[in-house]
Design an enzyme around this catalytic site. Structure first.
Site, PDB file in Angstrom:
ATOM      1  N   ARG A  81       0.860  -1.181   0.000  1.00 52.69           N
ATOM      2  CA  ARG A  81       0.000   0.000   0.000  1.00 52.69           C
ATOM      3  C   ARG A  81       0.901   1.238   0.000  1.00 52.69           C
ATOM      4  O   ARG A  81       2.098   1.154   0.270  1.00 52.69           O
ATOM      5  CB  ARG A  81      -0.880   0.027   1.259  1.00 52.69           C
ATOM      6  CG  ARG A  81      -1.985  -1.008   1.235  1.00 52.69           C
ATOM      7  CD  ARG A  81      -2.718  -1.043   2.560  1.00 52.69           C
ATOM      8  NE  ARG A  81      -3.474   0.180   2.836  1.00 52.69           N
ATOM      9  CZ  ARG A  81      -4.070   0.434   3.989  1.00 52.69           C
ATOM     10  NH1 ARG A  81      -3.978  -0.430   4.995  1.00 52.69           N
ATOM     11  NH2 ARG A  81      -4.752   1.551   4.166  1.00 52.69           N
ATOM     12  N   HIS A  82       0.315   2.377  -0.255  1.00 51.08           N
ATOM     13  CA  HIS A  82       1.023   3.654  -0.157  1.00 51.08           C
ATOM     14  C   HIS A  82       1.457   3.888   1.306  1.00 51.08           C
ATOM     15  O   HIS A  82       0.954   3.234   2.227  1.00 51.08           O
ATOM     16  CB  HIS A  82       0.075   4.784  -0.586  1.00 51.08           C
ATOM     17  CG  HIS A  82      -1.245   4.686   0.123  1.00 51.08           C
ATOM     18  ND1 HIS A  82      -1.418   5.106   1.414  1.00 51.08           N
ATOM     19  CD2 HIS A  82      -2.432   4.146  -0.271  1.00 51.08           C
ATOM     20  CE1 HIS A  82      -2.662   4.860   1.793  1.00 51.08           C
ATOM     21  NE2 HIS A  82      -3.302   4.266   0.789  1.00 51.08           N
ATOM     22  N   ASN A 105      -5.563   8.445   6.546  1.00 53.30           N
ATOM     23  CA  ASN A 105      -5.382   7.238   7.361  1.00 53.30           C
ATOM     24  C   ASN A 105      -5.430   7.593   8.839  1.00 53.30           C
ATOM     25  O   ASN A 105      -6.027   6.867   9.649  1.00 53.30           O
ATOM     26  CB  ASN A 105      -4.032   6.552   7.071  1.00 53.30           C
ATOM     27  CG  ASN A 105      -3.968   5.911   5.703  1.00 53.30           C
ATOM     28  OD1 ASN A 105      -2.931   5.889   5.054  1.00 53.30           O
ATOM     29  ND2 ASN A 105      -5.083   5.390   5.223  1.00 53.30           N
ATOM     30  N   ARG A 160      -1.265   9.685  -3.283  1.00 52.56           N
ATOM     31  CA  ARG A 160      -0.569   8.929  -2.226  1.00 52.56           C
ATOM     32  C   ARG A 160       0.315   7.803  -2.779  1.00 52.56           C
ATOM     33  O   ARG A 160       1.323   7.457  -2.161  1.00 52.56           O
ATOM     34  CB  ARG A 160      -1.563   8.403  -1.185  1.00 52.56           C
ATOM     35  CG  ARG A 160      -2.756   7.604  -1.692  1.00 52.56           C
ATOM     36  CD  ARG A 160      -3.794   7.544  -0.576  1.00 52.56           C
ATOM     37  NE  ARG A 160      -4.974   6.698  -0.831  1.00 52.56           N
ATOM     38  CZ  ARG A 160      -6.053   7.109  -1.479  1.00 52.56           C
ATOM     39  NH1 ARG A 160      -6.084   8.315  -2.013  1.00 52.56           N
ATOM     40  NH2 ARG A 160      -7.105   6.296  -1.603  1.00 52.56           N
ATOM     41  N   GLU A 219      -8.165   3.011  -5.773  1.00 49.50           N
ATOM     42  CA  GLU A 219      -8.847   2.318  -4.668  1.00 49.50           C
ATOM     43  C   GLU A 219     -10.336   2.115  -4.971  1.00 49.50           C
ATOM     44  O   GLU A 219     -10.914   2.820  -5.819  1.00 49.50           O
ATOM     45  CB  GLU A 219      -8.655   3.126  -3.361  1.00 49.50           C
ATOM     46  CG  GLU A 219      -9.276   2.522  -2.103  1.00 49.50           C
ATOM     47  CD  GLU A 219      -8.855   1.069  -1.820  1.00 49.50           C
ATOM     48  OE1 GLU A 219      -8.912   0.223  -2.718  1.00 49.50           O
ATOM     49  OE2 GLU A 219      -8.509   0.787  -0.653  1.00 49.50           O
ATOM     50  N   HIS A 278      -3.586   0.230  -3.109  1.00 47.35           N
ATOM     51  CA  HIS A 278      -4.454   0.547  -1.971  1.00 47.35           C
ATOM     52  C   HIS A 278      -4.976  -0.742  -1.317  1.00 47.35           C
ATOM     53  O   HIS A 278      -4.897  -1.812  -1.902  1.00 47.35           O
ATOM     54  CB  HIS A 278      -5.629   1.392  -2.459  1.00 47.35           C
ATOM     55  CG  HIS A 278      -5.188   2.593  -3.227  1.00 47.35           C
ATOM     56  ND1 HIS A 278      -4.993   3.821  -2.645  1.00 47.35           N
ATOM     57  CD2 HIS A 278      -4.869   2.755  -4.549  1.00 47.35           C
ATOM     58  CE1 HIS A 278      -4.598   4.691  -3.559  1.00 47.35           C
ATOM     59  NE2 HIS A 278      -4.516   4.066  -4.721  1.00 47.35           N
TER      60      HIS A 278
HETATM   61  O1  F6P Z   1      -8.821   3.373   4.554  1.00 46.51           O
HETATM   62  C1  F6P Z   1      -8.051   3.189   3.443  1.00 46.51           C
HETATM   63  C2  F6P Z   1      -8.807   2.493   2.326  1.00 46.51           C
HETATM   64  O2  F6P Z   1      -7.903   2.249   1.292  1.00 46.51           O
HETATM   65  C3  F6P Z   1     -10.029   3.275   1.802  1.00 46.51           C
HETATM   66  O3  F6P Z   1      -9.743   4.270   0.860  1.00 46.51           O
HETATM   67  C4  F6P Z   1     -10.905   2.159   1.289  1.00 46.51           C
HETATM   68  O4  F6P Z   1     -12.264   2.552   1.110  1.00 46.51           O
HETATM   69  C5  F6P Z   1     -10.705   1.129   2.347  1.00 46.51           C
HETATM   70  O5  F6P Z   1      -9.361   1.238   2.785  1.00 46.51           O
HETATM   71  C6  F6P Z   1     -10.943  -0.300   1.889  1.00 46.51           C
HETATM   72  O6  F6P Z   1     -10.942  -1.165   2.992  1.00 46.51           O
HETATM   73  P1  F6P Z   1     -12.336  -1.752   3.555  1.00 46.51           P
HETATM   74  O7  F6P Z   1     -12.942  -2.465   2.376  1.00 46.51           O
HETATM   75  O8  F6P Z   1     -11.905  -2.694   4.650  1.00 46.51           O
HETATM   76  O9  F6P Z   1     -13.199  -0.643   4.017  1.00 46.51           O
END
Ligand code: F6P
Length: 399
Positions: A220-221, A227, A267, A287, A353
């Site tokens: 990941r970044h 975050n 990012r 993402e 991501h």
């Molecule tokens: O929080 C970082 C991230 O990359 C968000 O941009 C994304 O919506 C999420 O994680 C995805 O993870 P999850 O599906 O567990 O919410």
């Protein structure tokens, strides 16, 4: 990709051309998309039915009527089990056998037609001696046919087997077919004038495969301001700690010969900033689109949209954010990334991501669909995916 009728994929090609490699890759690719798919390998049936007395080259002599008959019987038994499996609850079956004669192929096509199954032939043509020699080496080491046998003898015997097949081999003219030449050199396809998006995608996938061992590094970044606030989506900048990670990545990778893929988000661009390699931006690496929830924290989502929060909790794989995406949709989107990765001839680094990386990971390392959205994908770690005999292994690298 939508499948209208149950499908039989019939492999065609001389021994040591990489049919089983292609079959295994195809199985993984389609299982990843949720299809019920299984490989039926005629060699395994031969060993099961006839035992290991019938693995020497004599058994493959086309001029020996008794052995030819036995081989046909084994092939037919394997194929009838395959059809039975599809009639029960399978969706796609791969018939992994040489199928080098038109007679055999016509028989298989008729059997499929009788059972109302769609079919496609996939012929692997390879005249690159380096690849052939490598596959022969793998065969001799790993095939149950040569277990406990002297390596020199095994090589001679296998080459003799190959010559027997060459005597009767005829390349495909039966349709529909996809022909793959020397793993990525070119492909040829003929679907009998039919438009078939499913077959086109299979051809594209197979045409991108290389017979090369390479590692895939997924990360990941670095940490972002979003975050820190537990906010999703957006296009936030890296924190100091995120920049630190970007520098560490460069320290680790800068001496490697690599292809680097990044998403178009700030990012990941910033995380790749200190890498000296050329960076290839892929839109598909963005993402998961969180639609109306973009830039909110999980707490804010629970408060503002309690139904969305609960629905997602209950079925995270299939849940689609309003005006956004689900994990299921994400897998369809990142197929293009898989094609890109497969056709590289060097190691690959992907900086993307959390959700995207989970989906990519599950292509290499088999994961049940419902578990994909829960794969651990922390910041500041690299997942190193390496090819092994069965498929891939992975390890987590920490700095
Ligand atoms: O929080 C970082 C991230 O990359 C968000 O941009 C994304 O919506 C999420 O994680 C995805 O993870 P999850 O599906 O567990 O919410």
């Amino acid at each position: 990709m939508d499948l209208q009728t149950k499908l039989v994929v019939i492999m065609v090609g001389l021994p040591a051309r990489g049919k089983s490699f292609l079959a295994a890759k195809l199985q993984r690719y389609l299982a990843w998309q949720g299809y019920k798919i299984k490989i039926f390998n005629a060699g395994n049936y031969r060993r099961e039915i006839l035992g290991d007395k019938f693995s020497g080259s004599d058994f493959f002599n086309p001029n020996c009527e008794k052995f030819s008959k036995q081989r046909e019987e084994v092939a037919k038994k394997c194929f009838s089990n395959l059809i039975q499996w599809l009639k029960n609850n399978g969706e796609i079956a791969i018939y992994d056998a040489t199928n080098v004669t038109p007679k055999r192929r016509n028989y298989l096509a008729k059997e499929c037609q009788k059972s109302g199954l769609d079919y496609i032939f996939i012929e692997n043509i390879c005249d690159n001696q380096k690849i052939i020699d490598e596959i022969i080496g793998i065969k001799i080491k790993n095939s149950a046919d040569y277990e406990g046998k002297d390596e020199k003898w095994a090589k001679k015997d296998f080459e003799e087997r190959l010559r027997h097949y060459e005597k009767v081999y005829e390349s495909m003219s039966e349709i529909p077919y996809i022909k793959i030449f020397n793993f990525g050199e070119r492909i040829e396809k003929n679907f009998d004038g039919r438009t078939n998006i499913f077959f086109d995608e299979l051809a594209e996938f197979l045409g991108n495969l290389r017979f090369i061992k390479k590692n895939v590094y997924l990360t990941r970044h670095g940490e972002t301001f979003f975050n820190l606030e537990n906010k999703i989506g957006g296009d936030s900048l890296l924190t100091d700690s995120g920049v630190e990670y970007a520098k560490k990545l460069a320290d680790y990778f800068n001496d490697f010969d690599l292809t680097v893929f990044i998403s178009p988000k700030t990012r990941t661009i910033k995380t790749a900033e200190f890498l000296k390699h050329q960076k290839i931006k892929l839109e598909e690496l963005s993402e998961i689109n969180s639609g109306i929830c973009d830039s909110l924290s999980y707490e804010e989502i629970a408060e503002k949209f309690p139904k969305i929060y609960l629905d997602r909790k209950n079925d995270k794989f299939n849940f689609c954010y309003p005006k956004g995406e689900s994990y299921k949709m994400l897998i369809q989107r990142i197929k293009k990334v898989i094609f890109e990765v497969e056709r590289q001839d060097k190691n690959v680094v992907i900086i993307a991501h959390r959700a995207v990386n989970r989906c990519l990971f599950s292509y290499f390392i088999e994961t049940a669909q419902n578990d994909i959205p829960h794969i651990e994908m922390p910041l500041n770690k690299i997942i190193k995916i390496t090819p092994n005999k069965a498929f891939y292994n992975f390890e987590i690298l920490e700095f």
